[in-house]
Design a protein around this motif. Structure first.
Motif, mmCIF file in Angstrom:
data_model
loop_
_atom_site.group_PDB
_atom_site.id
_atom_site.type_symbol
_atom_site.label_atom_id
_atom_site.label_comp_id
_atom_site.label_asym_id
_atom_site.label_seq_id
_atom_site.Cartn_x
_atom_site.Cartn_y
_atom_site.Cartn_z
ATOM 1 N N THR A 183 0.662 -1.158 -0.348
ATOM 2 C CA THR A 183 -0.161 0.302 -0.182
ATOM 3 C C THR A 183 0.919 1.346 0.203
ATOM 4 O O THR A 183 0.591 1.991 -0.881
ATOM 5 C CB THR A 183 -1.012 0.022 1.189
ATOM 6 N N ILE A 184 1.785 1.160 0.850
ATOM 7 C CA ILE A 184 2.636 2.617 0.640
ATOM 8 C C ILE A 184 3.908 2.898 -0.529
ATOM 9 O O ILE A 184 4.164 3.965 -0.703
ATOM 10 C CB ILE A 184 3.328 2.728 2.266
ATOM 11 N N THR A 185 3.893 2.095 -1.300
ATOM 12 C CA THR A 185 4.222 2.078 -2.624
ATOM 13 C C THR A 185 3.877 2.661 -3.622
ATOM 14 O O THR A 185 4.610 3.585 -4.528
ATOM 15 C CB THR A 185 5.109 0.389 -3.425
ATOM 16 N N VAL A 186 2.427 3.957 -3.169
ATOM 17 C CA VAL A 186 2.304 4.774 -3.747
ATOM 18 C C VAL A 186 3.560 5.590 -3.622
ATOM 19 O O VAL A 186 3.162 6.399 -4.163
ATOM 20 C CB VAL A 186 1.285 4.527 -3.287
ATOM 21 N N LEU A 187 3.427 6.038 -2.895
ATOM 22 C CA LEU A 187 4.438 7.384 -2.446
ATOM 23 C C LEU A 187 5.910 7.177 -3.253
ATOM 24 O O LEU A 187 6.949 8.330 -3.354
ATOM 25 C CB LEU A 187 4.518 7.406 -0.729
ATOM 26 N N GLU A 188 6.145 5.460 -3.479
ATOM 27 C CA GLU A 188 7.359 5.587 -4.078
ATOM 28 C C GLU A 188 7.109 5.496 -6.284
ATOM 29 O O GLU A 188 7.902 5.084 -6.674
ATOM 30 C CB GLU A 188 7.832 4.638 -3.924
ATOM 31 N N LEU A 189 5.512 5.770 -6.626
ATOM 32 C CA LEU A 189 5.901 6.177 -7.993
ATOM 33 C C LEU A 189 6.670 7.180 -8.218
ATOM 34 O O LEU A 189 6.379 8.290 -7.751
ATOM 35 C CB LEU A 189 3.888 6.136 -8.221
ATOM 36 N N ILE B 15 -1.607 0.706 -10.208
ATOM 37 C CA ILE B 15 -2.824 -0.192 -10.208
ATOM 38 C C ILE B 15 -3.534 0.216 -10.146
ATOM 39 O O ILE B 15 -4.490 -1.146 -9.592
ATOM 40 C CB ILE B 15 -3.692 1.641 -10.517
ATOM 41 N N ALA B 16 -3.301 -1.272 -11.784
ATOM 42 C CA ALA B 16 -4.417 -2.388 -12.119
ATOM 43 C C ALA B 16 -3.478 -3.759 -11.151
ATOM 44 O O ALA B 16 -4.406 -4.349 -11.089
ATOM 45 C CB ALA B 16 -3.637 -2.468 -13.339
ATOM 46 N N GLY C 230 -6.509 -6.737 -3.977
ATOM 47 C CA GLY C 230 -7.982 -6.335 -3.549
ATOM 48 C C GLY C 230 -7.675 -4.658 -2.762
ATOM 49 O O GLY C 230 -7.890 -5.046 -1.893
ATOM 50 N N ILE C 231 -6.382 -4.471 -3.383
ATOM 51 C CA ILE C 231 -6.490 -2.490 -2.654
ATOM 52 C C ILE C 231 -6.792 -2.063 -3.247
ATOM 53 O O ILE C 231 -6.728 -2.343 -4.785
ATOM 54 C CB ILE C 231 -4.303 -2.932 -2.796
ATOM 55 N N PRO C 232 -6.727 -1.247 -2.755
ATOM 56 C CA PRO C 232 -7.646 0.559 -3.432
ATOM 57 C C PRO C 232 -6.977 1.315 -3.577
ATOM 58 O O PRO C 232 -6.826 2.860 -2.809
ATOM 59 C CB PRO C 232 -8.478 1.251 -1.155
ATOM 60 N N ALA C 233 -6.719 0.621 -4.498
ATOM 61 C CA ALA C 233 -5.195 1.174 -5.259
ATOM 62 C C ALA C 233 -5.989 3.024 -5.992
ATOM 63 O O ALA C 233 -5.065 4.026 -5.844
ATOM 64 C CB ALA C 233 -4.626 0.851 -6.145
ATOM 65 N N GLN C 234 -6.691 2.862 -6.590
ATOM 66 C CA GLN C 234 -6.662 4.801 -6.807
ATOM 67 C C GLN C 234 -7.421 4.676 -6.473
ATOM 68 O O GLN C 234 -6.915 6.534 -6.158
ATOM 69 C CB GLN C 234 -7.954 3.573 -8.456
ATOM 70 N N GLU C 235 -7.775 4.298 -5.076
ATOM 71 C CA GLU C 235 -8.405 5.314 -4.289
ATOM 72 C C GLU C 235 -6.926 5.965 -3.326
ATOM 73 O O GLU C 235 -6.836 7.327 -3.351
ATOM 74 C CB GLU C 235 -9.061 4.767 -3.339
ATOM 75 N N LEU C 236 -6.069 4.996 -3.190
ATOM 76 C CA LEU C 236 -4.232 5.895 -2.456
ATOM 77 C C LEU C 236 -4.209 6.855 -3.490
ATOM 78 O O LEU C 236 -3.525 7.561 -3.412
ATOM 79 C CB LEU C 236 -3.572 3.957 -2.364
ATOM 80 N N TYR C 237 -4.362 6.305 -4.765
ATOM 81 C CA TYR C 237 -3.590 7.517 -5.634
ATOM 82 C C TYR C 237 -4.650 8.492 -5.809
ATOM 83 O O TYR C 237 -3.979 9.605 -5.593
ATOM 84 C CB TYR C 237 -3.107 7.136 -7.383
ATOM 85 N N ASP C 238 -5.208 8.364 -5.977
ATOM 86 C CA ASP C 238 -6.085 10.432 -5.217
ATOM 87 C C ASP C 238 -5.906 10.866 -4.032
ATOM 88 O O ASP C 238 -6.466 11.634 -4.041
ATOM 89 C CB ASP C 238 -7.952 9.554 -6.102
ATOM 90 N N LEU C 239 -5.701 10.143 -3.494
ATOM 91 C CA LEU C 239 -5.373 9.852 -1.989
ATOM 92 C C LEU C 239 -4.136 11.513 -1.782
ATOM 93 O O LEU C 239 -4.392 12.569 -1.438
ATOM 94 C CB LEU C 239 -5.537 9.520 -0.687
ATOM 95 N N VAL C 240 -3.664 10.466 -2.403
ATOM 96 C CA VAL C 240 -1.960 11.491 -2.624
ATOM 97 C C VAL C 240 -1.865 12.701 -3.553
ATOM 98 O O VAL C 240 -2.104 14.103 -3.288
ATOM 99 C CB VAL C 240 -1.057 10.839 -3.787
ATOM 100 N N MET C 241 -2.481 12.799 -4.026
ATOM 101 C CA MET C 241 -3.072 13.435 -5.932
ATOM 102 C C MET C 241 -4.570 15.153 -4.632
ATOM 103 O O MET C 241 -3.525 16.150 -4.999
ATOM 104 C CB MET C 241 -3.761 13.505 -7.111
ATOM 105 N N ASP C 242 -4.817 14.624 -3.987
ATOM 106 C CA ASP C 242 -6.253 15.415 -3.751
ATOM 107 C C ASP C 242 -5.218 15.556 -2.004
ATOM 108 O O ASP C 242 -5.365 17.307 -1.913
ATOM 109 C CB ASP C 242 -7.011 14.406 -2.250
#
Length: 336
Positions: free
Chosen positions: A96-102, A310-311, A317-329
């Motif tokens: 989940t926290i790898t969203v921050l390493e994109l 994201i895919a 089963g991870i809410p990937a789009q939600e986590l990415y959107d959270l970073v952007m928001d």
């Protein structure tokens, strides 16, 4: 009468000593040596000790408790109570926290890095992810965008990145692979030797790490504005140890996080202000990548890697789009 004297008198008199007189000591596993990257942990230890009159102490070990890639495992079995690790060291253990390493998220400042990390850490899916390791997220270790140091002729274009052997982890490694480079994920402590022996031509680090691990001393050039992303390195605590703290100890720990981060940001700011002087002192050429090359890098690396992440995460089963959107928001809100 102090606690130790009271305990001694009670023991002499034949009384059992109450458990609350025993001081609480936590072992903290980090690596390398004390540097900008660990200053918040050092400050946290100072504050916790001050607030509890020395009854709660954090014993910080630089590599003596665990290898850096095994810190999360150590937390999970209670080998120590607190540790720092980087998500890119073991993506499967903390997806989940790898969203921050994109790559190319667009985070521009350390303050923005803190904001997006705090938002992600607070998400229920992220907390559940780390709970699998009996880990509670305590604070982030905000780092600037990574840039390269390298040997030989400066690499200032995507064409020059082809076949470049680069020490890079996580999403940054994937970004370089997308333009034909060959990433390797040797740990920070192994980077200098990899560079010295020719295993890698270049190393991607934040400024403090180029200093702390000596890669700047091997460098002929440094990219000033490549900014492909950064790694995310949380500080976590063992959940059982956290739950066993007294209310006052827990308050001392939790209430010290914000001040520790502020100290980290101030300390890192001083390092960044001196960076150009470091380059001059060590004879390292500053390389500026052209805007058209940066734009091409983002096109090739950012969008495809994000969509694949994201895919892949969604399939788990991870809410990937939600986590990415959270970073952007969060970034948008921080900039307001």
């Amino acid at each position: 009468m102090n606690k130790m004297l009271t305990a001694a008198v009670m023991a002499t008199a034949g009384f059992s000593v109450a458990s609350e007189v025993a001081a609480t000591e936590w072992n903290v596993s980090v690596w390398g040596k004390r540097r900008a990257f660990t200053e918040h942990v050092e400050r946290l230890a100072e504050l916790v000790s001050e607030k509890t009159n020395g009854e709660f102490t954090l014993n910080i070990s630089y590599g003596g408790l665990s290898k850096n890639k095994e810190n999360l495992d150590g937390i999970s079995i209670g080998a120590f109570e607190m540790a720092q690790f980087c998500a890119g060291y073991h993506r499967d253990k903390n997806p989940t926290i790898t969203v921050l390493e994109l790559p190319f998220l667009g985070v521009n400042t350390l303050e923005e890095e803190v904001a997006v990390a705090n938002a992600v850490y607070a998400h229920p899916a992220v907390q559940a992810d780390l709970a699998r390791w009996n880990a509670k997220l305590l604070m982030t270790s905000p780092m600037p965008q990574y840039n390269l140091v390298g040997t030989g002729d400066p690499r200032d274009s995507l064409a020059a990145f082809k076949d470049m052997r680069v020490r890079a982890t996580g999403g940054i490694g994937k970004a370089f692979a997308a333009v034909g480079a060959v990433p390797t994920s040797v740990t920070a402590t192994e980077a200098y030797n990899a560079m010295e022996s020719g295993v890698v031509d270049t190393v991607a680090f934040a400024q403090h790490a180029h200093l702390a691990f000596g890669t700047i001393n091997r460098a002929d050039w440094w990219t000033a504005n490549l900014n492909p992303g950064t790694v995310n390195c949380p500080v976590v605590v063992n959940t059982d140890a956290y739950d066993m703290l007294s209310d006052s100890e827990r308050e001392a720990l939790d209430s010290s996080v914000s001040e520790s981060i502020d100290h980290y940001l101030a300390n890192y700011g001083e390092l960044l202000a001196k960076w150009d002087d470091v380059l001059v002192e060590k004879g390292v050429t500053k390389v500026e990548i052209s805007e058209d090359q940066l734009a091409e890098f983002r096109t090739v690396a950012a969008d495809p890697i994000r969509e694949q992440w994201i895919a892949d995460m969604s399939a788990q089963g991870i809410p990937a789009q939600e986590l990415y959107d959270l970073v952007m928001d969060t970034l948008a809100a921080e900039r307001k």
